[in-house]
Design a protein around this motif. Structure first.
Motif, PDB file in Angstrom:
ATOM      1  N   LEU A 394       0.835  -1.196   0.000  1.00 58.48           N
ATOM      2  CA  LEU A 394       0.000   0.000   0.000  1.00 58.48           C
ATOM      3  C   LEU A 394       0.871   1.248   0.000  1.00 58.48           C
ATOM      4  CD1 LEU A 394      -2.823  -0.955   2.548  1.00 58.48           C
ATOM      5  CD2 LEU A 394      -2.995  -0.807   0.054  1.00 58.48           C
ATOM      6  N   GLY A 395       0.501   2.188  -0.846  1.00 60.67           N
ATOM      7  CA  GLY A 395       1.260   3.430  -0.931  1.00 60.67           C
ATOM      8  C   GLY A 395       2.518   3.330  -1.761  1.00 60.67           C
ATOM      9  N   ARG A 396       2.801   2.145  -2.307  1.00 60.05           N
ATOM     10  CA  ARG A 396       3.980   1.968  -3.162  1.00 60.05           C
ATOM     11  C   ARG A 396       3.570   2.071  -4.622  1.00 60.05           C
ATOM     12  NH1 ARG A 396       8.551   1.783   0.296  1.00 60.05           N
ATOM     13  NH2 ARG A 396       7.913   0.729   2.209  1.00 60.05           N
ATOM     14  N   ASP A 397       4.290   2.884  -5.373  1.00 57.56           N
ATOM     15  CA  ASP A 397       3.982   3.092  -6.787  1.00 57.56           C
ATOM     16  C   ASP A 397       4.750   2.077  -7.622  1.00 57.56           C
ATOM     17  OD1 ASP A 397       3.572   3.942  -9.361  1.00 57.56           O
ATOM     18  OD2 ASP A 397       4.081   6.035  -8.992  1.00 57.56           O
ATOM     19  N   PRO A 398       4.046   1.193  -8.339  1.00 57.46           N
ATOM     20  CA  PRO A 398       4.759   0.173  -9.122  1.00 57.46           C
ATOM     21  C   PRO A 398       5.586   0.746 -10.261  1.00 57.46           C
ATOM     22  CG  PRO A 398       2.402   0.109  -9.587  1.00 57.46           C
ATOM     23  CD  PRO A 398       2.587   1.032  -8.429  1.00 57.46           C
ATOM     24  N   ARG A 399       5.404   2.049 -10.607  1.00 56.27           N
ATOM     25  CA  ARG A 399       6.183   2.655 -11.693  1.00 56.27           C
ATOM     26  C   ARG A 399       7.322   3.526 -11.186  1.00 56.27           C
ATOM     27  NH1 ARG A 399       3.408   6.275 -15.207  1.00 56.27           N
ATOM     28  NH2 ARG A 399       5.311   6.077 -16.416  1.00 56.27           N
ATOM     29  N   ASP A 400       7.443   3.648  -9.859  1.00 52.65           N
ATOM     30  CA  ASP A 400       8.462   4.539  -9.291  1.00 52.65           C
ATOM     31  C   ASP A 400       9.680   3.717  -8.871  1.00 52.65           C
ATOM     32  OD1 ASP A 400      10.022   6.353  -7.941  1.00 52.65           O
ATOM     33  OD2 ASP A 400       8.393   7.169  -6.728  1.00 52.65           O
ATOM     34  N   PRO A 401      10.848   3.949  -9.485  1.00 50.34           N
ATOM     35  CA  PRO A 401      12.038   3.169  -9.112  1.00 50.34           C
ATOM     36  C   PRO A 401      12.377   3.240  -7.630  1.00 50.34           C
ATOM     37  CG  PRO A 401      12.441   4.374 -11.140  1.00 50.34           C
ATOM     38  CD  PRO A 401      11.127   4.857 -10.610  1.00 50.34           C
ATOM     39  N   ALA A 402      11.979   4.343  -6.971  1.00 50.28           N
ATOM     40  CA  ALA A 402      12.264   4.428  -5.541  1.00 50.28           C
ATOM     41  C   ALA A 402      11.541   3.333  -4.768  1.00 50.28           C
ATOM     42  CB  ALA A 402      11.851   5.808  -5.016  1.00 50.28           C
ATOM     43  N   ASP A 403      10.416   2.856  -5.306  1.00 53.44           N
ATOM     44  CA  ASP A 403       9.650   1.792  -4.644  1.00 53.44           C
ATOM     45  C   ASP A 403       9.972   0.410  -5.195  1.00 53.44           C
ATOM     46  OD1 ASP A 403       8.311   3.429  -2.864  1.00 53.44           O
ATOM     47  OD2 ASP A 403       6.669   3.853  -4.245  1.00 53.44           O
ATOM     48  N   TRP A 404      10.783   0.326  -6.217  1.00 49.64           N
ATOM     49  CA  TRP A 404      11.083  -0.981  -6.803  1.00 49.64           C
ATOM     50  C   TRP A 404      11.817  -1.924  -5.851  1.00 49.64           C
ATOM     51  CZ3 TRP A 404      12.872   0.524 -12.433  1.00 49.64           C
ATOM     52  CH2 TRP A 404      11.750   0.976 -13.145  1.00 49.64           C
TER      53      TRP A 404
END
Length: 756
Positions: A394-404
């Protein structure tokens, strides 16, 4: 007794060579020597030459040379008195290793005595039997007196080896070790902690090759011409656990079936096969049974069993401990994990948890006869495991490398859960997990898995929520996106057409979700080359969003941007550029200069300048956009890499080929590192490098690059994907450019924004 199925087996029967004599537990033991009068003082009694006890088990001992050497080193390094504990998971071969050590080191000891020490009463019984063996006259004494004399004999002699097999807890032997300071004590136990002042040897599963050697050797001992092909795969499925390998080998030999047949039975009837033994085998010595005993001992910590059932649904290695946060009160959770680790059911580090794969398989397999494996408890654990995963995303963007990095931690455990559960058991949380991971995997280039996850999520939501629920419609849109990604535009269009129609029917023509669905449909029409439908629909979407949401709404500005891109795609840069300029101005005013959508508009406007034949106007805008994207999004963000790619394209357009090639090559290296070698953007970079080499007058090098790119694109995206077709045409054009009918390859378009 020796653990059945353990890696090591003692092969002798009867007396061993050297000073110690080994007899099977339970056989009659004789003593030699004259005794006058009553019970002699045990201090003065030397062990008769024929006294000693250790289990003798038929079978095959394989490997364990390193462990035996470590065990010998610990004993040798301890001086005259040594205490060493061998600990590990039940069934890993601790007893077999101890028996093997006793056999090969028999000459070093005057007496070897084996005690099954799985309870205080059993330990006392073994010590009492020792007293009677060395001093037969003690047989007439009460049991507690014989225990005392057995301990006294040990304390007043040296040169002996005492094996305490399957000790439940270090505390059970504390009094004995306090009183006895001579000789060598070898302990086997499932307990992994609490061995203060005691040398330890941790025993793990067999190496794969030795597990296969054990299985094939045991099978062919009973069935010489057995077909053992597939033994490696079966051993891997059993996690190379010696007990499970031997259990399976005995079954194979008796039933005369190959390893592939056993794997098939294991897949279809797991509960029965985990408990199956060959004729005459000990039903209490299966992996399922010995782990049940361990969990029985943890009954005073009920959370331990619940935690193990949750862990059973995830991957066996490197489970982030943080995934369990919120599943129980923190102190209780810490205690449960600690106790599971202390009994070797899991391994712990400060950040991760490991579980043997066979422990997992058995734990998640219902068995009505096992109180730790009731169906309702296993189902509840699966639900908890699923909720924990989706909560962690939750709250993690699957397109944002910071969240990868977080996605990469969660992904193997989510894959395991989804692989081990059926679609019929999917819940709302399961569908949410499938949808989120699908979006992440599309961005990573794993289109096949994403397509499967989106399809499963859609079917689950249709079953749970109905065909017209908004989440169901969102899943249909996700699935359409996946079809677009793999180049199946026919299915993508059909799904988006039906989804847009359902949104309009259910929510009305002016609902924001309806307008989004129509804009998404126009986008797919554009990529299918159906500009006669795409552009009017884009124009209508923009007009409707301006009317319903207002001219400054972010969705309205998105509609402006996608319409401008459609104009450029249709070859109308004079219509695209003013609209891109307006969108950029509006986004700077409404969203701010550093908003990702604003940076996207600047990238798109610069690309439009380049396509319109004004690359010198595009270059400074690309350079400024690149600096801002690196500052705001980071150097590895996909949007940042898009701008770097487009800047390289503009350098090529002004004839600065070497600068373009260097920048394209650096983008390729970063895309391979960040996105992976098979991501569509990575393949696009390889195409762009090939085209740049052709422009620089090196068609041979271009052809080589195009050939490998086309082959990989056909493998990853399929032969009918638009990118595959473009690169194949470029390859053909480059080949023709060397002949009399020279035709240049198609100039690749600048990287576009990701589709809606």
């Amino acid at each position: 007794m020796v653990e059945p199925g353990a890696a090591g087996r003692v092969g002798q029967s009867g007396a061993a060579s050297g000073g110690a004599n080994l007899f099977q537990a339970g056989r009659d033991i004789t003593v030699h020597g004259d005794v006058v009068g009553g019970v002699p003082a045990v201090e003065s009694v030397s062990p008769p030459p024929s006294v000693g006890r250790v289990p003798v088990a038929p079978g095959l001992f394989v490997g364990r040379g390193e462990e035996l050497a470590r065990l010998g080193a610990v004993v040798a390094g301890a001086g005259r008195a040594a205490v060493v504990a061998v600990h590990g998971l039940g069934g890993v071969g601790k007893s077999a290793l101890a028996a093997r050590f006793a056999a090969v080191r028999a000459e070093a000891f005057e007496l070897v005595w084996w005690v099954t020490a799985d309870s205080p009463a059993a330990l006392d019984a073994g010590l009492a039997e020792l007293a009677e063996a060395v001093v037969p006259e003690t047989a007439r004494l009460p049991p507690e007196e014989r225990v005392r004399l057995g301990v006294r004999w040990l304390a007043t002699h040296d040169g002996w080896l005492l094996v305490l097999d399957n000790l439940t807890a270090p505390a059970d032997a504390a009094e004995l070790l306090e009183r006895v300071r001579t000789g060598t004590v070898l302990i086997t136990s499932r307990r992994g902690g609490g061995w203060r002042g005691v040398g330890t040897v941790v025993l793990d599963v067999l190496p794969p090759a030795e597990a296969v050697e054990l299985m094939t050797g045991l099978v062919r001992a009973e069935w010489p011409d057995a077909d053992v092909r597939g033994a490696d795969a079966l051993c891997a499925e059993l996690g190379w656990l010696p007990l499970a390998v031997e259990q399976a080998a005995a079954y194979l030999a008796q039933a005369r079936i190959p390893p592939t047949g056993y794997r098939d039975l294991l897949a279809r009837y797991p509960a029965r096969m985990f408990a199956a033994t060959a004729e005459g085998g000990d039903a209490q010595r299966t992996a399922a049974r010995i782990w049940r005993v361990t969990l029985d001992r943890l009954a005073d910590t009920p959370l331990a069993g619940r935690v193990l059932r949750v862990l059973a649904w995830w991957a066996p290695d490197a489970v982030p401990r943080a995934l369990l946060d919120g599943t129980a009160d923190e102190p209780d959770l810490v205690e449960a994990l600690g106790r599971l680790a202390a009994h070797s059911m899991i391994t712990l580090t400060g950040d991760t948890i490991g579980v043997h794969r066979l422990v997992q398989a058995i734990t998640r397999t219902p068995d009505p006869h096992d109180p730790h494996r009731r169906t309702r408890d296993i189902d509840a654990a699966r639900a908890t495991a699923t909720t924990a995963l989706i909560t962690g995303l939750l709250g993690r963007d699957p397109r944002d490398p910071a969240d990868w990095p977080h996605h990469r931690l969660v992904l193997p455990h989510a894959r395991a859960l989804l692989d081990h559960s059926t679609a019929a058991a999917d819940t709302g949380d399961t569908c949410d997990l499938l949808a989120h991971l699908g979006r992440y995997l599309v961005g990573q280039g794993d289109s096949a898995t994403a397509l499967a996850y989106f399809t499963r999520a859609l079917h689950g939501r249709e079953r749970i929520l109905g065909h017209t629920h908004r989440n169901t419609l969102a899943s249909r849109n996700d699935l359409a996106y996946a079809y677009w990604f793999v180049g199946d535009l026919r299915r993508a269009i059909a799904l988006r057409e039906s989804t847009a129609a359902d949104y309009e029917r259910l929510l009305g023509s002016d609902h924001p979700d309806t307008l989004t669905a129509r804009n998404d449909l126009a986008y797919v029409y554009r990529f299918a080359g159906d500009l006669h439908r795409a552009i009017p629909l884009h124009e209508a979407c923009l007009a409707d969003r301006e009317r319903v949401l207002g001219p400054d709404h972010p969705h309205t500005l998105t509609a402006q941007d996608t319409l401008a891109a459609a104009y450029l795609f249709a070859g109308h840069p004079w219509r695209a550029i003013p609209l891109h300029e307006k969108t950029l101005t509006d986004r700077e005013r409404v969203l701010g200069p550093d908003h990702p959508d604003t940076l996207l508009s600047r990238n798109d406007l610069a690309s439009a300048y380049s396509v319109a034949g004004s690359p010198r106007r595009a270059i400074p805008l690309h350079e400024a956009t690149l600096a801002d994207r690196e500052r705001v999004l980071g150097p590895d963000h996909p949007d940042t890499l898009i701008t770097r790619n487009n800047l390289a394209t503009s350098y090529r357009a002004v004839g600065d080929f070497q600068r373009a090639i260097r920048l394209h090559e650096s983008v390729l290296a970063d895309r391979e590192r960040v996105l992976g070698p098979d991501h569509p953007d990575t393949l696009a970079s390889r195409n762009n490098i090939a085209f740049s080499h052709w422009c620089a007058g090196d068609p041979r090098r271009a052809i080589t690059l195009y050939e490998s790119t086309v082959a990989d694109c056909e493998r990853v995206l399929g032969p009918d994907h638009p990118d595959t077709k473009l690169y194949r045409e470029n390859l053909a054009g480059t080949r023709r450019s060397n002949g009399p009918d020279a035709v240049a390859p198609t100039s690749p378009s600048p990287d576009d924004a990701p589709p809606p």
